[in-house]
Structures are given as structure tokens and as C-alpha cells.
Write a protein that holds these residues in place. Structure first.
Motif, PDB file in Angstrom:
ATOM      1  N   GLY A  37       0.808  -1.217   0.000  1.00 37.26           N
ATOM      2  CA  GLY A  37       0.000   0.000   0.000  1.00 37.26           C
ATOM      3  C   GLY A  37       0.838   1.262   0.000  1.00 37.26           C
ATOM      4  O   GLY A  37       0.521   2.242  -0.686  1.00 37.26           O
ATOM      5  N   MET A  38       1.956   1.248   0.738  1.00 38.41           N
ATOM      6  CA  MET A  38       2.805   2.434   0.816  1.00 38.41           C
ATOM      7  C   MET A  38       3.524   2.729  -0.481  1.00 38.41           C
ATOM      8  O   MET A  38       3.843   3.877  -0.780  1.00 38.41           O
ATOM      9  N   LEU A  75      -6.851   2.286  13.803  1.00 38.07           N
ATOM     10  CA  LEU A  75      -8.119   1.694  13.386  1.00 38.07           C
ATOM     11  C   LEU A  75      -8.712   2.446  12.200  1.00 38.07           C
ATOM     12  O   LEU A  75      -9.209   1.831  11.242  1.00 38.07           O
ATOM     13  N   LEU A  76      -8.648   3.767  12.230  1.00 38.59           N
ATOM     14  CA  LEU A  76      -9.143   4.565  11.115  1.00 38.59           C
ATOM     15  C   LEU A  76      -8.378   4.236   9.833  1.00 38.59           C
ATOM     16  O   LEU A  76      -8.966   4.086   8.757  1.00 38.59           O
ATOM     17  N   ARG A  86      -8.077   1.678   4.529  1.00 37.56           N
ATOM     18  CA  ARG A  86      -7.355   0.741   3.664  1.00 37.56           C
ATOM     19  C   ARG A  86      -8.268  -0.402   3.239  1.00 37.56           C
ATOM     20  O   ARG A  86      -8.295  -0.795   2.071  1.00 37.56           O
ATOM     21  N   GLY A  87      -9.034  -0.949   4.180  1.00 39.60           N
ATOM     22  CA  GLY A  87      -9.929  -2.050   3.854  1.00 39.60           C
ATOM     23  C   GLY A  87     -11.009  -1.651   2.866  1.00 39.60           C
ATOM     24  O   GLY A  87     -11.318  -2.390   1.920  1.00 39.60           O
ATOM     25  N   VAL A  88     -11.583  -0.458   3.068  1.00 45.72           N
ATOM     26  CA  VAL A  88     -12.599   0.032   2.138  1.00 45.72           C
ATOM     27  C   VAL A  88     -11.995   0.228   0.743  1.00 45.72           C
ATOM     28  O   VAL A  88     -12.598  -0.147  -0.269  1.00 45.72           O
ATOM     29  N   GLY A  91      -6.937   6.050  -0.235  1.00 46.89           N
ATOM     30  CA  GLY A  91      -7.305   5.463   1.048  1.00 46.89           C
ATOM     31  C   GLY A  91      -6.374   4.336   1.448  1.00 46.89           C
ATOM     32  O   GLY A  91      -5.990   4.215   2.618  1.00 46.89           O
ATOM     33  N   ILE A  92      -5.995   3.498   0.475  1.00 51.18           N
ATOM     34  CA  ILE A  92      -5.061   2.402   0.754  1.00 51.18           C
ATOM     35  C   ILE A  92      -3.706   2.954   1.192  1.00 51.18           C
ATOM     36  O   ILE A  92      -3.116   2.481   2.172  1.00 51.18           O
ATOM     37  N   MET A  93      -3.221   3.964   0.480  1.00 49.28           N
ATOM     38  CA  MET A  93      -1.926   4.552   0.820  1.00 49.28           C
ATOM     39  C   MET A  93      -1.953   5.204   2.197  1.00 49.28           C
ATOM     40  O   MET A  93      -1.075   4.973   3.027  1.00 49.28           O
TER      41      MET A  93
END
Length: 327
Positions: free
Chosen positions: A29-30, A88-89, A94-96, A116-118
Motif C-alpha cells: 500500500g505504501m 483503526l481509522l 485501507r480495507g474500504v 485510502g489504501i496509501m
């Protein structure tokens, strides 16, 4: 060996497993900002079948921590409320992004999901390092086993040692993700991952060395020197394998780096769970924060019976999705 020690080791193993498995998910993701759009889709496909299963290790670790050491769980989640909320946020975003990225076939939608993933990957990675750095360093636990929470408590966690831990976790997960892409993708993504990893691996090793030597000098013991030497050898082996294009060996050696890093942190902590920095405070250890002997006994039998099934199933999942992904 008493059950308190057994469950300290089991909690450490669960978190180490989470960092190894979820670590390369964070790393993938990064690295998305450095990839072309078609390469991003292929990179996400490498973790698509496994990322949510990897995340279950965190749920299991949190459940084991709550059941085996409820005082540790309560103090940790109250005093570290803001950083854990931000983690958690990040995990939610990332999951969404991962789940919904393919729901709408437009570039704008995919770019937003990638963002969002990044964001989730970067935030979670650095804050895990800050959190564990402060757990080992110690925090201001008073006589009532309370830690100052809120914004001021969060700022107190951003000390030099904690921030260095955050940068170390960030770099380690980034390299882990790049090596995973090298292992799981075909050209041109494989070559792109190699190119970025070769530029970053030496600086990441240097930063991690400073953090881990600092940890050893301030909080370590004789046994953790052995772990530190083994960690250095694994890091060098990963670098050599990377420059020689040996993807499997590079990934395995770097997984060893992350495992040994977790082992050194937990080894430096034992038998404490959260040491206090206050003269009149109370440190939490494996005895004053544990559940009853009966609870630990029931949990041990459950772990002995169920853990092999979970490991076999997850191993089978990786075997099914073992092939490389192409752009």
C-alpha cells in the motif's frame, strides 16, 4: 515455565506473525505512489486474496491480550486511545479501498481508493512503531494504573525514541512490501519493485540499526544481544539476495528481520508488560496484570487445539494463490 510466561510468549508470537504478514500488505500500500496506474492494479492483486486473512492475526492478538492480561489491555487501550484510534481509522480506510476499488470502473474512483489504501498503510505502519516503542520505553502509569490520555498523552508518545520506532516500522514494512512484489509479480512490476528496494534497503537498515541498538543499550539483556546479531545477519542476507535477484531468499530473510525485531522488543520488555516512568507509579508485569490460573488453563487448551487448524488453512490459502501476478 508458568502460564503467565507462556501467554506472554504467545501474545508476542501473534503480534510477530501479524507484523510479518500484514507488514508486506502495508508495504504494498505504501509503495503505490511510485507505481504506474496499471502497475498499481497488479500490485493490489498480489495481496487481494490474503490481506484480510493477515489482519485476523491482529484480532487474535488483541483477543489473547484481553483474555490473558486484562489489566494490560485496559491500561494500553485507555492510555494509547488516540494512536490506536488512528490505526483503526487507517485500517478501515485501507480495507474500504481494497474492497471497493473494483466496484466502479473509472480512473477517478480507483485513484480515490488508492489514496485510502496509501493513507491507511502509512498511518498504521508508523503508529504501530510509535506504540511499541513507547511500550518498551515505558509510559507515565500512576499508582492507579492510569495513563494520561487525550491529546497531551498522544504528544507525550511522540518522543525521539517512539518516533524512531515509527520510522523503523515504516521502513521495515516498506521494504517487506517491495520484496513481496518482487516475489509475487512479473515484469515490469517486478523490476520496478527491485529498483525501489535497492535504493531504500541500506538507509532502512541504518535507521533500524540505530533504533535496535538504542533499544538494546537502554532496555536489553544478554539474550537479546543474540537476537540483535541474528537480526543483523538476516538484514545483510536480504540485501545480498535482493541485489542478486533472489526473490524468495530476500523475502524470507527480511521476514526473519521483522520476526527478530519483534522478538527483541518483547524480549527487552519481559517480564514487564508496560513499565512506568514515574517514581511513585506502578509497572504492569505478567503477574499483576494476568487473568486467573483457571482462565489461562482453558485458553491454553483452546490454543493447542485450534492454532494448528488456523495455520494449516492459512498456509493452504497461500499455496492456492502462489502464482505471480502480471500487469
Amino acid at each position: 515455565m508458568d502460564l503467565q510466561t507462556v501467554w506472554f510468549i504467545l501474545v508476542a508470537v501473534l503480534f510477530a506473525g501479524y507484523f510479518v504478514l500484514e507488514g508486506f500488505d502495508f508495504g504494498v500500500g505504501m509503495v503505490l505512489p511510485w507505481l504506474k496506474k496499471e502497475e498499481r492494479t497488479a500490485a493490489i492483486k498480489t495481496i487481494g486474496p490474503v490481506w484480510d486473512g493477515n489482519e485476523v492475526w491482529l484480532i487474535t492478538a488483541g483477543g489473547a491480550l484481553f483474555a490473558a492480561f486484562p489489566e494490560w489491555y485496559a491500561t494500553l487501550f485507555s492510555g494509547f486511545y488516540l494512536p490506536l484510534f488512528l490505526i483503526l481509522l487507517g485500517l478501515i480506510l485501507r480495507g474500504v479501498g481494497l474492497e471497493w476499488r473494483g466496484k466502479v470502473d473509472t480512473e477517478q474512483w480507483r485513484d480515490r481508493c488508492d489514496l485510502g489504501i496509501m493513507f491507511g498503510s502509512w498511518v498504521a505502519a508508523i503508529l504501530w512503531g510509535v506504540a511499541f516503542g513507547n511500550i518498551v520505553r515505558g509510559v507515565a502509569i500512576d499508582g492507579n494504573r492510569q495513563i494520561e490520555s487525550g491529546f497531551d498523552g498522544f504528544i507525550a508518545l511522540l518522543n525521539p525514541y517512539g518516533l524512531l520506532g515509527g520510522v523503523t516500522f515504516l521502513g521495515a514494512f516498506l521494504i517487506h512490501g517491495l520484496l513481496f512484489l518482487g516475489l509475487k509479480s512479473e515484469e515490469p512490476l517486478r523490476g520496478r519493485a527491485h529498483e525501489i528496494a535497492r535504493k531504500l534497503i541500506i538507509p532502512v537498515i541504518a535507521v533500524a540499526a540505530v533504533f535496535l541498538v538504542w533499544t538494546q543499550l537502554q532496555h536489553g539483556r544478554v539474550a537479546t544481544w543474540i537476537l540483535l546479531v541474528a537480526l543483523v545477519l538476516c538484514a545483510l542476507a536480504a540485501a545480498v539476495a535482493l541485489f542478486r535477484g533472489r526473490d524468495g531468499w530476500a523475502f524470507a530473510a527480511w521476514a526473519g528481520v521483522i520476526l527478530l525485531c519483534a522478538a527483541q522488543l518483547f524480549g527487552s520488555l519481559f517480564p514487564n508488560l508496560m513499565p512506568t516512568t514515574l517514581a511513585d507509579g506502578v509497572s504492569l508485569d505478567i503477574y499483576n496484570a494476568s487473568s486467573s490460573q483457571y482462565t489461562l488453563t482453558i485458553m491454553t487448551w483452546a490454543a493447542v487445539l485450534l492454532t494448528p487448524v488456523v495455520l494449516l488453512y492459512q498456509g493452504w490459502t497461500y499455496w492456492v494463490f502462489r502464482k505471480r501476478v502480471s500487469v
